[in-house]
Design an enzyme around this catalytic site. Structure first.
Site, PDB file in Angstrom:
ATOM      1  N   ARG A  28     -37.217  26.384  56.846  1.00  0.00           N
ATOM      2  CA  ARG A  28     -37.203  25.002  57.313  1.00  0.00           C
ATOM      3  C   ARG A  28     -36.117  24.807  58.365  1.00  0.00           C
ATOM      4  O   ARG A  28     -35.018  25.317  58.224  1.00  0.00           O
ATOM      5  CB  ARG A  28     -36.939  24.047  56.152  1.00  0.00           C
ATOM      6  N   GLU A  70     -39.820  17.594  48.869  1.00  0.00           N
ATOM      7  CA  GLU A  70     -39.450  18.994  48.670  1.00  0.00           C
ATOM      8  C   GLU A  70     -40.284  19.635  47.553  1.00  0.00           C
ATOM      9  O   GLU A  70     -40.410  20.861  47.485  1.00  0.00           O
ATOM     10  CB  GLU A  70     -37.943  19.108  48.376  1.00  0.00           C
ATOM     11  N   ARG A 109     -31.504  28.776  60.455  1.00  0.00           N
ATOM     12  CA  ARG A 109     -30.693  29.078  59.282  1.00  0.00           C
ATOM     13  C   ARG A 109     -30.881  30.486  58.750  1.00  0.00           C
ATOM     14  O   ARG A 109     -29.914  31.148  58.370  1.00  0.00           O
ATOM     15  CB  ARG A 109     -31.044  28.094  58.182  1.00  0.00           C
ATOM     16  N   LEU A 123     -35.663  15.576  55.462  1.00  0.00           N
ATOM     17  CA  LEU A 123     -35.621  14.116  55.350  1.00  0.00           C
ATOM     18  C   LEU A 123     -36.850  13.545  56.040  1.00  0.00           C
ATOM     19  O   LEU A 123     -37.507  12.634  55.538  1.00  0.00           O
ATOM     20  CB  LEU A 123     -34.344  13.584  55.986  1.00  0.00           C
ATOM     21  N   LEU A 156     -35.990  10.414  48.544  1.00  0.00           N
ATOM     22  CA  LEU A 156     -36.611   9.873  49.752  1.00  0.00           C
ATOM     23  C   LEU A 156     -38.116   9.811  49.634  1.00  0.00           C
ATOM     24  O   LEU A 156     -38.737   8.809  49.971  1.00  0.00           O
ATOM     25  CB  LEU A 156     -36.224  10.727  50.959  1.00  0.00           C
ATOM     26  N   ALA A 157     -38.716  10.877  49.125  1.00  0.00           N
ATOM     27  CA  ALA A 157     -40.175  10.907  49.038  1.00  0.00           C
ATOM     28  C   ALA A 157     -40.668   9.872  48.033  1.00  0.00           C
ATOM     29  O   ALA A 157     -41.561   9.071  48.338  1.00  0.00           O
ATOM     30  CB  ALA A 157     -40.648  12.306  48.652  1.00  0.00           C
ATOM     31  N   HIS A 169     -30.050  26.460  49.308  1.00  0.00           N
ATOM     32  CA  HIS A 169     -29.966  25.105  49.786  1.00  0.00           C
ATOM     33  C   HIS A 169     -31.263  24.321  49.617  1.00  0.00           C
ATOM     34  O   HIS A 169     -31.263  23.136  49.315  1.00  0.00           O
ATOM     35  CB  HIS A 169     -29.621  25.187  51.268  1.00  0.00           C
ATOM     36  N   SER A 211     -22.406  20.681  56.773  1.00  0.00           N
ATOM     37  CA  SER A 211     -23.631  20.427  57.530  1.00  0.00           C
ATOM     38  C   SER A 211     -23.815  21.347  58.731  1.00  0.00           C
ATOM     39  O   SER A 211     -22.874  21.701  59.427  1.00  0.00           O
ATOM     40  CB  SER A 211     -23.628  18.987  58.021  1.00  0.00           C
TER      41      SER A 211
HETATM   42  C1  FAD Z   1     -26.242  19.187  50.545  1.00  0.00           C
HETATM   43  C2  FAD Z   1     -27.561  19.000  51.206  1.00  0.00           C
HETATM   44  C3  FAD Z   1     -27.635  18.489  52.496  1.00  0.00           C
HETATM   45  C4  FAD Z   1     -28.869  18.312  53.106  1.00  0.00           C
HETATM   46  N1  FAD Z   1     -28.899  17.820  54.372  1.00  0.00           N
HETATM   47  C5  FAD Z   1     -30.098  17.623  54.965  1.00  0.00           C
HETATM   48  C6  FAD Z   1     -30.158  17.075  56.281  1.00  0.00           C
HETATM   49  O1  FAD Z   1     -29.148  16.794  56.909  1.00  0.00           O
HETATM   50  N2  FAD Z   1     -31.377  16.878  56.822  1.00  0.00           N
HETATM   51  C7  FAD Z   1     -32.523  17.171  56.160  1.00  0.00           C
HETATM   52  O2  FAD Z   1     -33.584  16.942  56.697  1.00  0.00           O
HETATM   53  N3  FAD Z   1     -32.481  17.682  54.911  1.00  0.00           N
HETATM   54  C8  FAD Z   1     -31.301  17.912  54.299  1.00  0.00           C
HETATM   55  N4  FAD Z   1     -31.269  18.435  53.034  1.00  0.00           N
HETATM   56  C9  FAD Z   1     -32.520  18.597  52.286  1.00  0.00           C
HETATM   57  C10 FAD Z   1     -32.990  17.257  51.756  1.00  0.00           C
HETATM   58  O3  FAD Z   1     -31.888  16.486  51.365  1.00  0.00           O
HETATM   59  C11 FAD Z   1     -33.917  17.369  50.564  1.00  0.00           C
HETATM   60  O4  FAD Z   1     -34.885  18.317  50.788  1.00  0.00           O
HETATM   61  C12 FAD Z   1     -34.618  16.040  50.316  1.00  0.00           C
HETATM   62  O5  FAD Z   1     -33.681  14.999  50.224  1.00  0.00           O
HETATM   63  C13 FAD Z   1     -35.476  16.084  49.079  1.00  0.00           C
HETATM   64  O6  FAD Z   1     -35.992  14.795  48.840  1.00  0.00           O
HETATM   65  P1  FAD Z   1     -37.040  14.538  47.696  1.00  0.00           P
HETATM   66  O7  FAD Z   1     -37.326  13.082  47.727  1.00  0.00           O
HETATM   67  O8  FAD Z   1     -38.163  15.469  47.841  1.00  0.00           O
HETATM   68  O9  FAD Z   1     -36.303  14.942  46.339  1.00  0.00           O
HETATM   69  P2  FAD Z   1     -34.917  14.492  45.672  1.00  0.00           P
HETATM   70  O10 FAD Z   1     -34.091  13.647  46.535  1.00  0.00           O
HETATM   71  O11 FAD Z   1     -34.332  15.732  45.118  1.00  0.00           O
HETATM   72  O12 FAD Z   1     -35.355  13.567  44.498  1.00  0.00           O
HETATM   73  C14 FAD Z   1     -35.920  14.049  43.332  1.00  0.00           C
HETATM   74  C15 FAD Z   1     -36.186  12.895  42.422  1.00  0.00           C
HETATM   75  O13 FAD Z   1     -36.956  13.341  41.343  1.00  0.00           O
HETATM   76  C16 FAD Z   1     -36.401  12.916  40.128  1.00  0.00           C
HETATM   77  N5  FAD Z   1     -36.833  13.884  39.136  1.00  0.00           N
HETATM   78  C17 FAD Z   1     -36.820  15.239  39.197  1.00  0.00           C
HETATM   79  N6  FAD Z   1     -37.374  15.763  38.096  1.00  0.00           N
HETATM   80  C18 FAD Z   1     -37.756  14.736  37.328  1.00  0.00           C
HETATM   81  C19 FAD Z   1     -38.411  14.634  36.082  1.00  0.00           C
HETATM   82  N7  FAD Z   1     -38.789  15.697  35.398  1.00  0.00           N
HETATM   83  N8  FAD Z   1     -38.637  13.402  35.576  1.00  0.00           N
HETATM   84  C20 FAD Z   1     -38.264  12.280  36.261  1.00  0.00           C
HETATM   85  N9  FAD Z   1     -37.668  12.328  37.455  1.00  0.00           N
HETATM   86  C21 FAD Z   1     -37.422  13.541  37.983  1.00  0.00           C
HETATM   87  C22 FAD Z   1     -34.941  12.790  40.391  1.00  0.00           C
HETATM   88  O14 FAD Z   1     -34.364  11.901  39.474  1.00  0.00           O
HETATM   89  C23 FAD Z   1     -34.949  12.249  41.815  1.00  0.00           C
HETATM   90  O15 FAD Z   1     -35.133  10.865  41.780  1.00  0.00           O
HETATM   91  C24 FAD Z   1     -30.045  18.638  52.415  1.00  0.00           C
HETATM   92  C25 FAD Z   1     -29.972  19.153  51.142  1.00  0.00           C
HETATM   93  C26 FAD Z   1     -28.742  19.378  50.545  1.00  0.00           C
HETATM   94  C27 FAD Z   1     -28.696  20.060  49.235  1.00  0.00           C
END
Ligand code: FAD
Ligand code: FES
Lengths: 642, 252
Positions: free
Chosen positions: A439, A429, A334, A445, A47-48, A405, A288
């Site tokens: 959190r 994250e 939590r 999200l 997402l980020a 989590h 969830s």
């Molecule tokens: C099961 C579950 C349910 C959840 N439900 C919720 C919810 O309902 N509401 C909520 O707000 N939050 C929820 N969360 C938390 C939330 O989903 C995450 O914190 C959030 O999606 C993280 O997004 P992000 O973009 O930071 O990282 P991520 O989505 O983890 O993306 C990381 C990205 O980095 C890339 N990457 C990592 N390391 C490297 C590298 N060395 N080189 C190249 N690429 C790399 C990966 O390929 C990926 O594209 C949930 C988490 C889990 C585990």
């Protein structure tokens, strides 16, 4: 306490409500013509990362984006279930930007920066607008307007959701925006690529070394700025709800190149996950938090009661969350819910074969609302539960237990999301910023998309405005040579060990140590012991790991080995951080510091700071820098959900 | 039900895209019926690594049926025998003692094998890039409730948007067509008022990208719907055809 001179949080002037507006109207701008000459590297397309890459490309920057999966659509964000918060007040239940801000600061147990959290609450409403415009199919009411639900730690309904697949729908929205820019040539996408080193030139982040995971080749990529959007590090525990590939490598490489690591010991243990069933288990599955809207948590009153749940009468059940926290009941935050579950199990009142589980029961909700309503709300979660356990939660209560989590800790960033390495940013994250020591549900999200869609497009300009005359640095620069050489040597070293233990063996050992001593409850004695254990494990890893295959081919075991090596080093830092923080706050529970009724007891006098750790060399102790947390608007009190 | 079963695994091994590949058979004694299919693969790989052999490469990440990364063709069916289930959600309790399980990669010329069970599905990204979006730059959106959407339509759009892009439809189709995938996206966006302005161009561009990627044409056999782990309905293909006709007519 004054903050360390090495930490400038760059919080804008003005009152809390005006800081972001002030920054937006005074931040330096880069003209469209100059943007075209600036290269931005985005590591990670969850997402980020996807939202940042798409938005920056729309503005005109040249973006290169990387992810280790085969497509950006598969980032770990896809798995988020329950929802996303926003202060829209569509339900007319008294919500506001201030209330979302306040709930988040309190939920984080007063260990987050007020200014950041306020901004998060402020842009939250724009996120929903943006996503709806992209076609994200949020749940709606019969009148055609958007529906909301409640999450833990709050008393309003501000969570937007798309059945139990909110993360999927939000990510697909961001992914489609990203692919639109890929088609236009504004983003160059590198899937199945892993960042394995950061390149720093004259003190500034100027590129990365990425490994092509299909061929094993190392590639050099230049960027005027580098954005790490690489997610959290929950897999340091081996078993977690994170996707199998989630890892700390990108953040850790950056840390070793000068980016301070913030609050590494702040990890979130989620109360409602499917319990562990055997040693072969590779990951844990979340149920969830939204289920706690309708499910009631209980254990038998009597110790060792092994009867079937149906056979235990109402009087013999202890709905311990409702009993202990009447104001919030099953919807306490939590950290509170997880500790209460652990306590019930520690008392011998846990259920299921292992005794490490509590019930989450939908009987009353089904009787009250009917199975159809429950199925419309949570159908896919019930199905998922049944697939894994072979039990039908419409008929018998779910068994759940806490599991790792989310990680609140991450790279330290200033208000602009820049780390302590100029030109290196951390979003989502991967940074430490907004959630303090705990959190609230549905806020990750929100934060990921706030950072990517609405914050970085403004704040990146502040830095790049000085860089418009820097032409692309050729990747033949000695800094690139050096970085690539370091990666190459490390890989050779790993492949040359040829020991007896698999990467999984060592990862499991690490997970066990961190879970036992740096998990739901921590003590000085335990942490000291764990520190020794992790240092030993590091030696064991580097002398006894066995990696099959070759370097120049598709070799997932080799990739995993690199990640586990980094997790071990991170584990050490987490333990040091937990040891240093001799107070309890949020998810960090030091047994030495609790109230009479067993709640986390903060020590604001000594610990109202962000711990930012500086890497000082292999084997050397890291140095601690403190960013003082001042609360101008919210007054820290003992958190109470009673 | 038995707590553990003995199995034989007949697995496709292929070093890289150029290699011609072959089957190899492995004994799997004492598989716990509580394990997931991928956990069983982990156990096999663990043994192969300890024996100094090359582990079987397979794609996976979320292991909870949502990322669409896992992609095994099990006993002649995409994601195995269970309806509405991805490989990672399949548990060993659905197999019987003494069974031989055949495991292959997705087979389609548009999805070349990278190694063993891992294939390249970038064709799907190209289809989305061609038009699977609503063109709205960040910051331009009106208030989310300014445009109500009928609940029935929103729900239907969601059903289409639930596609995980795993490629099971392509692997199942005798023509290796990606129409179920494509139609799910077209349908999702066509059902929402926000998707209206680009309705015509979207469908034309996505179909062109689909054909260019070497994916086959749809002859309506319905196999894709039967094997889709998210049970995406083939009625979306019917909608796609209508959208296509509409777009074609208005272009003339
Ligand atoms: C099961 C579950 C349910 C959840 N439900 C919720 C919810 O309902 N509401 C909520 O707000 N939050 C929820 N969360 C938390 C939330 O989903 C995450 O914190 C959030 O999606 C993280 O997004 P992000 O973009 O930071 O990282 P991520 O989505 O983890 O993306 C990381 C990205 O980095 C890339 N990457 C990592 N390391 C490297 C590298 N060395 N080189 C190249 N690429 C790399 C990966 O390929 C990926 O594209 C949930 C988490 C889990 C585990
Ligand atoms: S591993 Fe994600 S869907 Fe199977």
């Amino acid at each position: 306490m004054a903050s360390s001179p090495k930490l400038n949080s760059r919080i804008p002037e003005g009152s809390l409500e005006n800081k972001w507006t002030h920054l937006k109207s005074t931040v330096r701008l880069v003209s469209p013509a100059n943007k075209r000459r600036l290269d931005v590297i985005v590591v990670g397309t969850g997402l980020a990362g996807a939202s940042a890459a798409a938005s920056l490309a729309e503005l005109g920057y040249n973006v290169k984006a990387f992810c280790f999966q085969d497509s950006p659509r598969r980032a770990h964000s896809i798995a988020a279930q329950g929802g996303i918060n926003a202060a829209k007040n569509y339900q007319n239940d008294g919500d506001s930007t201030f209330r979302l801000f306040y709930d988040t600061v309190k939920g984080g147990d007063y260990r987050a920066r007020e200014a950041n959290v306020y901004r998060l609450a402020e842009v939250s409403a724009n996120i929903i607008d943006q996503c709806v415009a992209q076609g994200v199919p949020f749940a709606r009411e019969y009148g055609g307007l958007l529906d909301n639900r409640s999450f833990g730690g709050v008393q309003v309904s501000r969570t937007f959701y798309a059945r139990g697949q909110t993360g999927q729908q939000l990510l697909l929205g961001a992914y489609s925006a990203l692919e639109r820019q890929v088609a236009k040539g504004a983003v160059k996408m590198y899937a199945r690529h892993e960042m394995v080193e950061l390149v720093v030139i004259d003190g500034k982040a100027r590129g990365i070394i990425a490994k092509n995971l299909v061929t094993g080749e190392l590639e050099r990529h230049f960027g005027h700025a580098v954005l790490l959007c690489s997610g959290g590090y929950g897999n340091v525990f081996y078993l977690s709800t994170n996707a199998m590939g989630s890892n700390v490598t990108a953040a850790w490489k950056a840390h070793k190149k000068g980016a301070f690591f913030g609050n590494p010991c702040f990890t979130q243990i989620h109360p409602t996950c499917i319990p562990v069933s055997g040693d072969y288990q590779s990951k844990l599955t979340l149920m969830s938090e939204s289920l706690r809207n309708d499910g009631r948590v209980w254990v038998p009153k009597a110790v060792g009661d092994k009867r079937k749940p149906e056979d235990i009468s109402e009087e013999e059940r202890d709905y311990y969350l409702e009993r202990r926290y009447p104001a919030f009941g099953n919807l306490v935050p939590r950290d509170v819910a997880s500790r209460a579950a652990k306590q019930a199990c520690d008392e011998g009142r846990g259920v299921g074969p292992s005794g490490l589980a509590v019930y989450l029961d939908f009987r009353d909700a089904i009787n009250r609302l009917g199975q159809n309503v429950i199925s419309a709300r949570y159908g896919n979660l019930f199905e998922m539960y049944e697939k894994i356990t072979g039990e039908d939660p419409y008929k018998t209560p779910m068994r759940i237990y806490p599991a790792v989590h989310y990680t609140m800790g991450g790279l330290w960033v200033d208000y602009n999301l820049m780390t302590t390495v100029p030109g290196l940013y951390a979003l989502g994250e991967a940074n430490f910023s907004d959630h303090g020591a705990n959190r609230l549900g549905a806020s990750a999200l929100m934060q990921g998309l706030a950072d990517g869609y609405f914050v970085i497009p403004y704040t990146l300009g502040e830095y790049l405005a000085d860089d418009i005359r820097t032409t692309a640095i050729p990747t033949t620069h000695p800094a690139f040579d050096e970085a690539e050489k370091a990666v190459h040597e490390r890989t050779q070293k790993l492949m040359g060990i040829n020991g007896k233990q698999t990467v999984e063996d060592l990862h499991k050992k690490l997970g066990r140590i961190i879970w036992d001593y740096c998990g739901m409850s921590r003590t000085e004695e335990g942490l000291k012991k764990a520190l020794g254990m992790v240092l030993d494990l590091k030696k064991e890893f580097w002398t006894d790991v066995r990696i099959p295959g070759a370097v120049d081919e598709f070799n997932p075991e080799l990739d995993k080995a690199g990640r586990v090596a980094d997790f071990i080093e991170l584990g050490e830092l987490m333990i040091r951080d937990a040891l240093m923080r001799n107070e309890s706050c949020g998810g960090h529970f030091r047994e030495e510091s609790q109230t009479e009724d067993g709640e986390a007891k903060r020590d604001d006098e000594n610990f109202a700071f962000v711990a930012a750790w500086e890497y000082t060399g292999d084997g050397a102790e890291p140095s601690l820098h403190k960013e003082e947390l001042t609360f101008e608007v919210v007054h820290p009190t003992q958190r109470s959900y009673k | 039900m038995a707590e553990s079963i003995n199995l034989k695994l007949k697995i496709w091994r292929q070093r890289n895209t150029k290699d011609s590949g072959h089957f190899e058979t492995y004994d799997m004694p004492g598989v716990s019926t509580h394990m997931s299919f991928l956990e069983m693969m982990d156990v096999l790989n663990d043994r192969l690594i300890r024996d100094g052999k090359d582990p079987v490469a397979f794609d996976h990440d979320c292991r909870e049926g949502i990322c669409g990364m896992c992609s095994m063709y099990i006993n002649g069916r995409a994601h195995g025998p269970l309806k509405g289930t991805t490989t990672c959600q399949l548990h060993m309790r659905h197999f019987s003692d003494g069974e031989t399980i055949t495991i292959e990669p997705w087979r389609a010329s548009a999805f070349p094998v990278i190694k063993d069970l891992v294939v390249n599905r970038s064709a799907f990204d190209k289809i989305i890039a061609a038009g699977g979006y609503i063109s709205v730059n960040t910051g331009n959106a009106p208030d989310a409730n300014s445009l109500p959407v009928e609940k029935v339509k929103a729900d239907e759009a969601f059903d289409a948007a639930a596609c995980i892009g795993c490629g099971a439809c392509v692997a199942t189709c005798k023509n290796a067509s990606g129409m179920l995938f494509l139609s799910a996206k077209v349908s999702h966006l066509a059902l929402l008022p926000q998707g209206e302005p680009e309705r015509k161009e979207r469908v034309m561009r996505m179909i062109d990208a689909h054909d260019e990627a070497g994916l086959g044409s749809c002859t309506n056999t319905g196999a894709c719907e039967a094997e889709c782990p998210k049970e995406i309905s083939i009625s979306h293909i019917a909608r796609l055809n209508r959208e296509y006709l509409r777009a074609g007519m208005s272009q003339e």
